[in-house]
Design an enzyme around this catalytic site. Structure first.
Site, mmCIF file in Angstrom:
data_model
loop_
_atom_site.group_PDB
_atom_site.id
_atom_site.type_symbol
_atom_site.label_atom_id
_atom_site.label_comp_id
_atom_site.label_asym_id
_atom_site.label_seq_id
_atom_site.Cartn_x
_atom_site.Cartn_y
_atom_site.Cartn_z
ATOM 1 N N LYS A 195 0.860 -1.183 0.000
ATOM 2 C CA LYS A 195 0.000 0.000 0.000
ATOM 3 C C LYS A 195 0.895 1.230 0.000
ATOM 4 C CE LYS A 195 -3.577 2.386 2.593
ATOM 5 N NZ LYS A 195 -4.481 2.334 3.748
ATOM 6 N N LYS A 248 -2.228 -1.596 -3.771
ATOM 7 C CA LYS A 248 -3.076 -0.413 -3.735
ATOM 8 C C LYS A 248 -2.227 0.843 -3.800
ATOM 9 C CE LYS A 248 -6.079 1.924 -0.540
ATOM 10 N NZ LYS A 248 -6.587 1.968 0.797
HETATM 11 C C1 PBG Z 1 -7.161 3.304 5.407
HETATM 12 C C2 PBG Z 1 -7.621 3.256 4.010
HETATM 13 C C3 PBG Z 1 -7.493 4.248 3.023
HETATM 14 C C4 PBG Z 1 -8.088 3.731 1.873
HETATM 15 C C5 PBG Z 1 -8.583 2.466 2.183
HETATM 16 N N1 PBG Z 1 -8.247 2.185 3.495
HETATM 17 C C6 PBG Z 1 -6.982 5.629 3.083
HETATM 18 C C7 PBG Z 1 -5.611 5.946 3.446
HETATM 19 O O1 PBG Z 1 -4.727 5.100 3.555
HETATM 20 O O2 PBG Z 1 -5.402 7.149 3.656
HETATM 21 C C8 PBG Z 1 -8.185 4.455 0.556
HETATM 22 C C9 PBG Z 1 -9.204 3.940 -0.392
HETATM 23 C C10 PBG Z 1 -9.485 4.812 -1.548
HETATM 24 O O3 PBG Z 1 -8.830 5.845 -1.803
HETATM 25 O O4 PBG Z 1 -10.418 4.467 -2.287
HETATM 26 N N2 PBG Z 1 -8.167 2.937 6.310
#
Ligand code: PBG
Length: 327
Positions: A195, A248
């Site tokens: 991520k 991601k």
């Molecule tokens: C964290 C989380 C995020 C997303 C999913 N889980 C945001 C982040 O890391 O700031 C982002 C998902 C998206 O942008 O569609 N709980």
């Protein structure tokens, strides 16, 4: 052999032959739909930066989930926006927490949808970071203790799978061992392994009210420049007991998806994130691109790169097209 004997266009001459040689196909089976559940009652609110995406209060979420189920989509991933935030995000392990209440409603009324929960703290803490702060940084091992409590509480209330997204070291192992000692050895973990600290999360942070109050997430989420490190994260999560690996965002990281596909036998999930959705919606609204075609091409490219499944805000749109035979 080469031209003029070899002519690749022979296999493109009409739709029937193109169907026969097509290598990748999108299917409803590949889709996971994100659902946002918030505090309050009788609320169904559309998000400004994500047209077509709504936040639901617990009393309204069941209808939303039924719609997803009726379209044939196998799974949802749940995100919560609690009424009260605190320093540590204690709503995440409370019996009256937003996710716990939503899980109970959904499991009671729509038992045949598969429910994944996002396991994190940023929507639940005052400071908006993904764990417990010590000074100005997130303390990894203190956060692991709270992650275990959150994980157990989600499963006790009906979660079918957990998706830890905080990028803490050792989070998969911590959750796996907590689940196993509580007898939940059958519950799988989908690890947000690679991520990245991405600007494509912008619209999500508005929807989930989860923007960090200070600083950024670069001390735990990955540097977008690093591909080898992504593989290291993936291999660690495999060793720690992950069942599914996630990459991601998806679009700017197709190379990562392809590489991850090569280094693990586990299923790979890609998260087609909020900013990717918002750009296509915006381009479509301005009339600058064909929204549906660009959406399909985008999702297809994510599959072609190697994803087995895709978390996407487009899931309902795609399912409708497939059900109408348009795909
Ligand atoms: C964290 C989380 C995020 C997303 C999913 N889980 C945001 C982040 O890391 O700031 C982002 C998902 C998206 O942008 O569609 N709980």
């Amino acid at each position: 052999m080469k031209f003029p004997k070899l002519r690749p266009r022979r296999l493109r001459s009409n739709e029937n032959i193109r169907r026969l040689v097509r290598e990748t196909k999108l299917s409803i089976d590949d889709l996971i739909y994100p659902i946002f559940v918030r505090y309050g009652e009788n609320i169904v609110e559309e998000m400004q930066s994500m047209p077509g995406v709504f936040r639901y209060s617990v009393d309204k979420v069941v209808d939303a989930v039924k719609e997803v189920r009726d379209l044939g989509i196998p799974a949802i991933i749940l995100f919560g926006i609690p009424e009260h935030k605190d320093e540590v995000g204690s709503d995440t392990w409370s019996e009256q927490g937003i996710i716990q209440r939503a899980l109970r409603e959904i499991k009671k009324h729509v038992p045949d949808i598969y429910v994944i929960t996002d396991v994190c703290f940023c929507e639940y803490t005052i400071h908006g970071h993904c764990g417990v702060l010590r000074g100005n940084t997130v303390d990894n091992d203190l956060t692991l203790e709270n992650l275990k409590k959150q994980a157990i509480s989600h499963v006790e209330n009906g979660a079918d799978m957990l998706a830890p997204s905080g990028m803490m070291d050792g989070m998969v192992q911590a959750i796996r061992s907590a689940l196993d000692s509580a007898g939940y050895y059958h519950i799988p973990i989908m690890a947000y392994s690679a991520k990245f600290a991405s600007s494509f999360y912008g619209p999500f942070r508005e929807v989930a009210e989860s923007a960090p109050a200070f600083g950024d997430r670069k001390s735990y989420q990955m540097d977008p420049a690093n591909a080898r490190e992504a593989l290291k994260e993936v291999l660690l999560d495999v060793e720690e007991g992950a069942d599914i690996i996630m990459v991601k965002p998806a679009l700017a990281y197709l190379d990562i998806i392809a590489k991850v596909r090569e280094v693990t036998l586990l299923p790979v999930c890609a998260y087609n994130v909020s900013g990717e959705y918002a750009m296509i919606k915006a381009g479509g609204r301005l009339g600058w691109i064909d929204e549906q075609k660009v959406m399909l091409e985008t999702l297809l490219s994510i599959k072609r790169a190697g994803a087995d499944m895709i978390i996407t805000y487009f899931a309902k749109d795609v399912a409708k097209m497939i059900n109408k035979g348009l795909l």
